[in-house]
Design a protein around this motif. Sequence first.
Motif, PDB file in Angstrom:
ATOM      1  N   THR A   1       0.836  -1.203   0.000  1.00 51.66           N
ATOM      2  CA  THR A   1       0.000   0.000   0.000  1.00 51.66           C
ATOM      3  C   THR A   1       0.868   1.250   0.000  1.00 51.66           C
ATOM      4  O   THR A   1       0.614   2.197  -0.761  1.00 51.66           O
ATOM      5  CB  THR A   1      -0.940  -0.005   1.229  1.00 51.66           C
ATOM      6  N   GLN A   2       1.894   1.238   0.833  1.00 52.93           N
ATOM      7  CA  GLN A   2       2.808   2.385   0.868  1.00 52.93           C
ATOM      8  C   GLN A   2       3.482   2.584  -0.491  1.00 52.93           C
ATOM      9  O   GLN A   2       3.622   3.710  -0.961  1.00 52.93           O
ATOM     10  CB  GLN A   2       3.864   2.201   1.979  1.00 52.93           C
ATOM     11  N   LEU A   3       3.876   1.487  -1.109  1.00 54.39           N
ATOM     12  CA  LEU A   3       4.512   1.559  -2.429  1.00 54.39           C
ATOM     13  C   LEU A   3       3.528   2.124  -3.453  1.00 54.39           C
ATOM     14  O   LEU A   3       3.879   3.007  -4.249  1.00 54.39           O
ATOM     15  CB  LEU A   3       5.012   0.178  -2.854  1.00 54.39           C
ATOM     16  N   ALA A   4       2.288   1.664  -3.431  1.00 52.43           N
ATOM     17  CA  ALA A   4       1.276   2.142  -4.375  1.00 52.43           C
ATOM     18  C   ALA A   4       0.988   3.631  -4.189  1.00 52.43           C
ATOM     19  O   ALA A   4       0.683   4.334  -5.158  1.00 52.43           O
ATOM     20  CB  ALA A   4      -0.005   1.339  -4.211  1.00 52.43           C
ATOM     21  N   LEU A   5       1.106   4.117  -2.959  1.00 56.67           N
ATOM     22  CA  LEU A   5       0.860   5.535  -2.671  1.00 56.67           C
ATOM     23  C   LEU A   5       2.092   6.395  -2.915  1.00 56.67           C
ATOM     24  O   LEU A   5       2.049   7.612  -2.700  1.00 56.67           O
ATOM     25  CB  LEU A   5       0.385   5.706  -1.224  1.00 56.67           C
ATOM     26  N   GLY A   6       3.181   5.773  -3.338  1.00 53.54           N
ATOM     27  CA  GLY A   6       4.410   6.518  -3.608  1.00 53.54           C
ATOM     28  C   GLY A   6       5.191   6.852  -2.353  1.00 53.54           C
ATOM     29  O   GLY A   6       6.096   7.683  -2.392  1.00 53.54           O
ATOM     30  N   LYS A   7       4.885   6.198  -1.230  1.00 51.67           N
ATOM     31  CA  LYS A   7       5.560   6.492   0.044  1.00 51.67           C
ATOM     32  C   LYS A   7       6.471   5.352   0.493  1.00 51.67           C
ATOM     33  O   LYS A   7       7.145   5.481   1.502  1.00 51.67           O
ATOM     34  CB  LYS A   7       4.518   6.751   1.134  1.00 51.67           C
ATOM     35  N   GLY A   8       6.455   4.230  -0.229  1.00 51.32           N
ATOM     36  CA  GLY A   8       7.238   3.070   0.178  1.00 51.32           C
ATOM     37  C   GLY A   8       8.383   2.815  -0.773  1.00 51.32           C
ATOM     38  O   GLY A   8       8.657   3.603  -1.681  1.00 51.32           O
ATOM     39  N   CYS A   9       9.043   1.689  -0.572  1.00 52.75           N
ATOM     40  CA  CYS A   9      10.135   1.333  -1.481  1.00 52.75           C
ATOM     41  C   CYS A   9       9.985  -0.127  -1.894  1.00 52.75           C
ATOM     42  O   CYS A   9       9.477  -0.952  -1.139  1.00 52.75           O
ATOM     43  CB  CYS A   9      11.490   1.620  -0.853  1.00 52.75           C
ATOM     44  N   ARG A  10      10.435  -0.423  -3.086  1.00 50.80           N
ATOM     45  CA  ARG A  10      10.310  -1.768  -3.652  1.00 50.80           C
ATOM     46  C   ARG A  10      11.074  -2.803  -2.829  1.00 50.80           C
ATOM     47  O   ARG A  10      10.607  -3.926  -2.660  1.00 50.80           O
ATOM     48  CB  ARG A  10      10.791  -1.792  -5.102  1.00 50.80           C
ATOM     49  N   ALA A  11      12.237  -2.435  -2.346  1.00 49.49           N
ATOM     50  CA  ALA A  11      13.050  -3.386  -1.578  1.00 49.49           C
ATOM     51  C   ALA A  11      12.296  -3.839  -0.317  1.00 49.49           C
ATOM     52  O   ALA A  11      12.286  -5.023   0.021  1.00 49.49           O
ATOM     53  CB  ALA A  11      14.392  -2.768  -1.206  1.00 49.49           C
ATOM     54  N   THR A  12      11.651  -2.893   0.353  1.00 51.76           N
ATOM     55  CA  THR A  12      10.879  -3.237   1.553  1.00 51.76           C
ATOM     56  C   THR A  12       9.697  -4.132   1.187  1.00 51.76           C
ATOM     57  O   THR A  12       9.432  -5.136   1.863  1.00 51.76           O
ATOM     58  CB  THR A  12      10.375  -1.960   2.254  1.00 51.76           C
ATOM     59  N   ALA A  13       8.995  -3.786   0.112  1.00 51.06           N
ATOM     60  CA  ALA A  13       7.848  -4.587  -0.324  1.00 51.06           C
ATOM     61  C   ALA A  13       8.293  -5.995  -0.696  1.00 51.06           C
ATOM     62  O   ALA A  13       7.638  -6.977  -0.327  1.00 51.06           O
ATOM     63  CB  ALA A  13       7.135  -3.910  -1.495  1.00 51.06           C
ATOM     64  N   ARG A  14       9.422  -6.119  -1.404  1.00 49.78           N
ATOM     65  CA  ARG A  14       9.933  -7.450  -1.779  1.00 49.78           C
ATOM     66  C   ARG A  14      10.283  -8.258  -0.535  1.00 49.78           C
ATOM     67  O   ARG A  14       9.981  -9.453  -0.449  1.00 49.78           O
ATOM     68  CB  ARG A  14      11.159  -7.307  -2.693  1.00 49.78           C
ATOM     69  N   LYS A  15      10.920  -7.589   0.427  1.00 48.67           N
ATOM     70  CA  LYS A  15      11.290  -8.298   1.653  1.00 48.67           C
ATOM     71  C   LYS A  15      10.037  -8.767   2.393  1.00 48.67           C
ATOM     72  O   LYS A  15       9.989  -9.900   2.887  1.00 48.67           O
ATOM     73  CB  LYS A  15      12.126  -7.417   2.575  1.00 48.67           C
ATOM     74  N   GLN A  16       9.022  -7.934   2.471  1.00 46.40           N
ATOM     75  CA  GLN A  16       7.791  -8.319   3.174  1.00 46.40           C
ATOM     76  C   GLN A  16       7.086  -9.476   2.457  1.00 46.40           C
ATOM     77  O   GLN A  16       6.573 -10.385   3.105  1.00 46.40           O
ATOM     78  CB  GLN A  16       6.852  -7.115   3.313  1.00 46.40           C
ATOM     79  N   ILE A  17       7.071  -9.450   1.147  1.00 46.06           N
ATOM     80  CA  ILE A  17       6.480 -10.559   0.380  1.00 46.06           C
ATOM     81  C   ILE A  17       7.286 -11.836   0.607  1.00 46.06           C
ATOM     82  O   ILE A  17       6.722 -12.921   0.784  1.00 46.06           O
ATOM     83  CB  ILE A  17       6.387 -10.214  -1.126  1.00 46.06           C
TER      84      ILE A  17
END
Length: 139
Positions: free
Chosen positions: A104-120
Amino acid sequence: MSERGIIRAFMANLIEKAGGFDAAAAMIGARLGHDISKGSISKRQSGQLDWPLIEIMALEDAVGEQPVRRWLMQSLPEVQDAACLMQSAGELAAEGGEAVMALTQLALGKGCRATARKQIADVIDSAKRTAAVLVREDG
């Protein structure tokens, strides 16, 4: 500590909560419908006699706590399996929540791909551990 020692420790706590040996004997006797002597309670606590399950249950019911029954129940395979599944479900839910937040943070432009990949990746790892628990229980 031996099983007898564990039971005596639980019973010592129940006896204290009951108000001592005399009160515990009276409570057990009232529940069972016959007299129990303070001496019998004392001998059970010293290890000279074993605690009969019926007397354990009577004192647990009188005091309103069931430590011995809960402890005994934990040794049942189905209870252990259920606890393991609940732990796995909780972990999977927590990891999933973190992944949803990162996406969600990534989709809103507030997150980072590396964090999203790690969480997945964490969700995938948790799902694999959960699957392993299920396979272990089938075997």
